[in-house]
Every structure is written in C-alpha cells, then in structure tokens.
Design a protein around this motif. Structure first.
Motif: not given
Length: 549
Positions: A435, A443-444, A447, A457, A459-461
């Motif tokens: 990630t 993102q997957k 999650d 979920s 956000p992948a920040t």
C-alpha cells in the motif's frame, strides 16, 4: 589458516596449523573438508539459521527488544536495577560495550553465511535447484543480519569473505546495494513453493516470499531514511516498481493470507477457557505447528517446530509481568510497559486495541490478581502489550502453568517455558508495505487489513498508512524504524512529556528525550573501535557526557 567447524554446537572457530607439520585432518571437520556433500551443506545452513536465531535469545541485547524499548509506544520498565532498559529507552548508554552482543552475534551469523557461500563450488550437487535453494536461503540470512546491524548502528563494515579484514564502515549505498543483491539472489533462487505445499519440517525456513517481503522492508528504510529513489550500484538496480512487482507476487502467489481474526495470532487466545476476554470473544489460537498462513517468516521456538529454532523465547520472558503469575498472563521481568498515550489515541472501535493491550483496570478483561509495584517495577502505567507475553492456563492440578507445559509436556519453569514463535514478517505487513509503495492495488490492500478488523475503508494516504501500521503492527519491532525512515521520530517523542508512571510505587512524570544528533542509531561498541586501531569511527552523539545514563 583452517576454519574449524564443530558441527554438534554449530559454532565456527578459527585455528592455526602447525608450522612444522601439515597433514590431512582426519578427526575434525574444517573448511577444507566440510561441507563437501549436499547433506553437509544443509547441516551448515542450519548453523547459519542457528546463528541468526541466537541473536534473539540473549535477554534485552537483541534487535527486537531494542527496537521496542526505543519506540515511542513503550517505556523501559523492568525493576529499579534494570538500568540498561532505562538507558535504551532514554537514548543513552551505560557502558562503552553496552551493545557489543548484538554486534558480535550478527557478525558471527555473517561469518557462517560467508563460509558456506565460499564452499558451494566444491560440492557435487544432485541438481542445480538444490544448490540454488541453499544459496538463496544463506543470502537471505546474510541480508537480514546486515539489515539488523544497519538499523541499529547506521553503517558498519561490509564483510563478504571469511578472510581477516580490518575494514572501515561501508557507505549506506554500498551496504543496501549488497542487501538488495543478496535478496534478489534469494528471490531468484529459492523455489516458489506455495505455503500449503511447504513440508511441515521446513516451516520457518526462508522462502521466496519472505525474501520478497524483506526486500520491500529494506527498500523502504533505505529510500526513506536516506532520501533515495532506488537501490543502485554497478551490480544491482532495484526500483520501486521492481519491489511492487515482488510484493504483488507474494500477495497473489504465496498462499499466505490474513487470518479471519487478528486475535487468533497471539497465544492468549489459547487460554480461552480461563481468560475472560478470550472466552467472551470466542477466540481460538492458530498455534505454532505450521498452519499459520499469516506468518511469512518467524524464528521458531516450539520444541515441535521446524529446524529453524532455538531453545526458548527470551523476549517473551522479558516482557512478562514482573514478580507475578496468574491466568492468563505469566511472570517475567516487566520490560516494555506501554505508553498510555497509545491506548488513549487508539480508537475504541478498533478491536486490535484491546486485542493488543491489557488494561489492568478494565473489568472486561475478565481477570483478577494483578498487583501494582511488583518487585520494584519501574515505568508502571497499567498497560501491558499482549502479543509477546508469557501465557498461562490451568493444568490438571489447577495450577497456572505456561501453555507449553500442556502442549509439549515441559516441566514448569517460567524462565524456560516460552516457546512462542517470534514473527518477524507478517502478511499484514506485506499488504501495508505494498500500500505504501503505491502500486495499482494499494487501496485494495489497505482495505483488506481494515476489513479483517471490521473497519471501514479510508483513503490510502501516507498519514492513514502510518496510523494503520502503528495499530496493526504494534509491539512487533517495526514502529521505531518506521519513525526513523519517515523522519517522524522528533515529532513523535516531542509528545512524550511528563507521562504519569509509578517507579517503585512512587508516582512521577516520565519524559523521553530523543537525541537527533545520533541519527537514531546506537553507538558502535568501543572495544570494536579499539580492535580496529581506529579504522572504525564512532557514531555522532555518543562520545560526550550527554550520551551517558
């Protein structure tokens, strides 16, 4: 000069030949006559594993305990006289050779690895795959040993031969290029066997998947701490896209996966009949016998475990409750008490919070018997981590004994009973590293980690990834080095001010002062500098009075 190997103890020694007599040695194994067969090469490989495993079996003097005691999530703890733990936690030193043991043990493992690699060409192999598998595993262990050294001490001498060499510290670029080269060799050489197909007695040995995961950890630390884009040298080039590809391969093809319940990873779930929290939540421990798909690489301590094992897990003993033993938590030395700030900041809806931390004042834990100020406990906060803790159950005589006594028939001895695997790379970490590197499935992967603990979920920040790593991987030896590579250590420790703790029953405030002048690294052992005749130089920040505890 012949390098003698005593196979029984897996100890490597050097011995000189006589000046007036030179004959074939018919009674001892040495580097001239061992290893000469694939079976002997495998025996020597076990010696390298033994060397690496022994690095964790020396009390507080190992990379894992040191990483935890330097984390902003833990305090030194222990008793009034455990000043070594307090010094580590305060980023100070008590003696000139305080960290001599982890230095020496890592180089012992590297020496064993170099010796085996030098012998591979003289062996008649049954097939090329056999040689490649052994070579790949040795390269993995050498890379891991250098990575431990470099995370602890910054830069160190790079020794790739068994010949005596008095070398200065190599540059970070040279060291990480060598780790990258070794891990690339391991990825290309170790067979791609899915986890379900690995023989039970090989569980715990390095796999292709473990090499891919360690490559990511090495890459993230090097590029983050040193501000690099890639690992580059004349012999190897490793880019972010390369690492993303290896992690995707591990995720999609290794057979490793997340367990349905995060709490099943930890032995307190074994005590589900007697431990209120485990019973209430219907927990079942996955165990140590090779069915934990989430473990990518671990040191095995189980008496029924794989060939990669050592006698008992000293780390668990050191993190146990001081001077008390009941159900489910057993006796130890009381190191690494938990910073209450972590517990307070951790969202209550995250089941990993109570799945990772024991709050002695929480009635929902369903336990009783905790005693404050056990044997002059220091840095007592009322919070203890649960992941690496001696775990007790009742035996047939209704006595609390370590679970290993029930599983393996061991005679109760709280200093020797801890057989819990030390998980060094977990599949959840693989997902979070993928990630962070920002591949197409970032993102997957984030999650997946959150779904497992019933969280929605986000956000992948980078900020969300930092929080997720802190909560998912708490107390697993990665937090401190994450802070270093993100350059967040000063900010994190700026908050650790006047934290209420009890020292020998007396309330006081604890403040941890991170010392940026050190770069976050430990001092090179002074005896090593003296032995080098000054070729080795000390790390910044460790030669003045400020460095003393």
């Amino acid at each position: 000069m012949k390098k003698y190997i005593i196979i029984i103890t897996l100890t490597l020694l050097c011995a000189g030949c006589s000046d007036f007599l030179d004959v074939d040695n018919l009674t001892q194994k040495n580097s001239d006559n061992f290893p000469t067969t694939p079976d002997e090469a495998y025996t020597a490989l076990m010696g390298v594993y033994n060397g690496y495993a022994s690095n964790t079996n020396d009390g507080w003097r190992n990379f894992f305990v040191l990483a935890e005691l330097m984390s902003d999530d833990r305090f030194g703890g222990g008793g009034q006289n455990d000043r070594h733990a307090h010094a580590v936690n305060a980023f100070r030193k008590m003696s000139s050779d305080m960290y001599g043991q982890p230095w020496a043990k890592a180089y012992t493992t590297i020496y064993r690895a170099n010796l085996l690699l030098e012998s591979l060409d003289r062996i008649t192999w049954s097939n090329d795959a056999q040689r490649k598998s052994i070579e790949g595993q040795v390269c993995f262990l050498r890379a891991f040993s250098y990575f431990d050294l470099c995370r602890m001490f910054g830069t160190v001498p790079l020794l790739l031969k068994t010949e005596r060499e008095n070398k200065p510290r190599a540059s970070a670029d040279e060291l990480y290029a060598q780790m990258g080269s070794d891990l690339k060799k391991a990825i290309e050489s170790i067979p791609a066997v899915p986890f379900a197909n690995i023989p039970k007695d090989e569980i715990g040995l390095a796999s292709k998947w473990a090499a891919e995961a360690l490559m990511a950890r090495v890459f993230l630390f090097y590029t983050g701490y040193y501000g690099k884009e890639a690992i580059l040298s004349e012999s190897v080039t490793i880019t972010k896209n390369d690492v993303i590809g290896w992690l995707d391969d591990c995720i999609n093809n290794s057979g490793h996966e997340l367990l349905p319940d995060f709490r099943s990873l930890w032995p307190y779930s074994y005590s589900n009949k007697d431990y209120g929290y485990a019973k209430k939540n219907g927990l079942t421990w996955i165990g140590e016998e090779g069915n934990n798909k989430e473990t990518v690489f671990a040191i095995k301590y189980s008496v029924l475990g794989s060939k990669n094992k050592t006698y008992c897990n000293d780390i668990v003993l050191h993190f146990g409750l001081r001077a008390q033993s009941w159900i489910p938590f057993g006796q130890g030395w009381g190191l690494g008490t938990v910073n209450p700030q972590l517990f307070q900041e951790w969202p209550d809806e995250d089941l990993r919070k109570k799945g990772s931390i024991y709050d002695v004042n929480d009635p929902n834990e369903g336990v009783s018997g905790f005693t404050w100020d056990g044997d002059m406990q220091y840095h007592e906060t009322g919070y203890w981590q649960k992941k690496y803790m001696p775990i007790n159950v009742y035996d047939a005589n209704n006595r609390p004994v370590n679970y290993s006594c029930i599983l393996y028939g061991m005679s109760p001895n709280y200093q020797q009973d801890n057989t819990q695997d030390l998980i060094l790379i977990r599949f959840a970490d693989v997902l979070l590293m993928a990630t962070e590197l920002g591949g197409p499935d970032a993102q997957k992967y984030l999650d997946m980690v959150r779904d497992r603990v019933h969280l929605t979920s986000v956000p992948a920040t980078l900020e969300n990834i930092k929080k997720e790593r802190r909560y998912e991987l708490a107390f697993e030896g990665v937090r401190y080095y994450d802070l270093l590579r993100w350059h967040d250590a000063e900010t994190a420790f700026a908050k650790v001010r006047d934290i209420p703790v009890l020292n020998n029953g007396v309330q006081t405030g604890l403040t941890i002062e991170f010392r940026p002048v050190t770069g976050g690294f430990l001092p090179i052992p002074d005896p090593q500098i003296q032995l080098s005749g000054g070729v080795l130089e000390q790390n910044p920040g460790w030669t003045d009075a400020e460095s003393l505890f």
